[in-house]
Design an enzyme around this catalytic site. Structure first.
Site, short mmCIF file in Angstrom:
data_model
loop_
_atom_site.label_atom_id
_atom_site.label_comp_id
_atom_site.label_asym_id
_atom_site.label_seq_id
_atom_site.Cartn_x
_atom_site.Cartn_y
_atom_site.Cartn_z
N ASP A 1 88.28 35.83 -103.67
CA ASP A 1 89.34 36.25 -102.55
C ASP A 1 90.91 36.41 -103.41
O ASP A 1 91.05 36.01 -104.74
CB ASP A 1 89.52 35.22 -101.81
CG ASP A 1 88.57 34.61 -100.94
OD1 ASP A 1 87.53 35.56 -100.67
OD2 ASP A 1 88.26 33.72 -100.53
N1 URA Z 1 84.49 30.95 -102.00
C1 URA Z 1 85.74 31.24 -101.52
O1 URA Z 1 85.82 30.96 -100.29
N2 URA Z 1 86.57 32.28 -101.97
C2 URA Z 1 86.29 32.78 -103.26
O2 URA Z 1 87.14 33.35 -103.75
C3 URA Z 1 85.22 32.19 -103.93
C4 URA Z 1 84.36 31.44 -103.40
#
Ligand code: URA
Length: 231
Positions: A103
């Protein structure tokens, strides 16, 4: 074996049309001999190619490990936030793809490659490659939350399980999962009424984030690292 024009275009000396011109001008030598045919075939593993006085170093596939900072998208195009590839100062940067997205606000281990087969081998759900995340939560997990996470919480009509949860301090934990669903860690924490305040990936399979990399820095994976992950 590879055509000389393709070889130079892969190394980003220009488009196919531009490198053909370069070759025809006589600026390229192969094993000491000036070659003016753009369809001349070379052995990219053994032949010495010199252009502009430099011996060229050919590599078909690139594999980088980055310590991803906050504020960049794991995509090869800018979206609302800039693409992580803006931080890769290599001529081939925009040929790379992320091996499993993080993310925008997640930091840590991100692998980048132009090798689609390798990418698939690491991310294919049926291979269950482990990912380890350090998460800072809004509040500590209770014993019951931890039991629920081990048993599996419902995400996308499926059960997502933690393989390991280790306490780091009061409300931070290292959690291992072997899936890569969208927002998986955040959604697993929502399922136990908690909130992720900060998230960092520190491991994919046997590969740990190199502690010498500052946020935004990257390095090439070694041959062994590539083999261990993609094998
Ligand atoms: N899980 C999440 O919620 N975000 C990420 O970036 C990776 C795994």
């Amino acid at each position: 074996m590879i055509r000389l024009d393709k070889y130079l275009a892969h190394l980003k000396y220009g488009t196919r049309k531009e490198v053909k011109k370069i070759i025809r001008s006589g600026a390229v030598r192969v094993n000491g001999e000036v070659i003016r045919n753009d369809d001349y075939k070379i052995d990219e593993t053994t032949d010495e190619v010199i252009y502009d006085g430099f011996v060229l170093d050919y590599q078909e596939y690139y594999y980088l490990m980055m310590n991803k900072p906050d504020g960049y998208v794991s995509s090869n195009k800018d979206e609302l936030d800039p693409s992580i590839l803006n931080l890769v100062f290599e001529p081939y940067a925009f040929d790379l793809q992320c091996v499993g997205r993080l993310d925008v606000d997640t930091k840590g281990l991100l692998i980048l490659t132009n090798d689609g087969k390798f990418n698939h081998a690491v991310t294919a759900p049926k291979r269950h490659v482990e990912k380890e995340y350090v998460m800072e939560l809004e509040k500590p997990l209770s014993e019951n939350d931890i039991q629920q996470l081990y048993a599996g919480v419902s995400i996308d009509d499926d059960l997502s399980k933690a393989l390991s949860i280790k306490v780091i301090d009061e409300a931070s934990y290292a959690m291992v999962i072997d899936e890569g669903k969208y927002h998986q860690v955040k959604r697993m924490m929502h399922a136990v009424n908690n909130e992720v305040l900060a998230l960092k990936r520190i491991r994919i399979g046997a590969l740990y984030l190199d502690e010498n990399l500052e946020e935004g820095e990257y390095r090439a994976l070694t041959k062994t690292e590539v083999e261990v992950l993609g094998g």
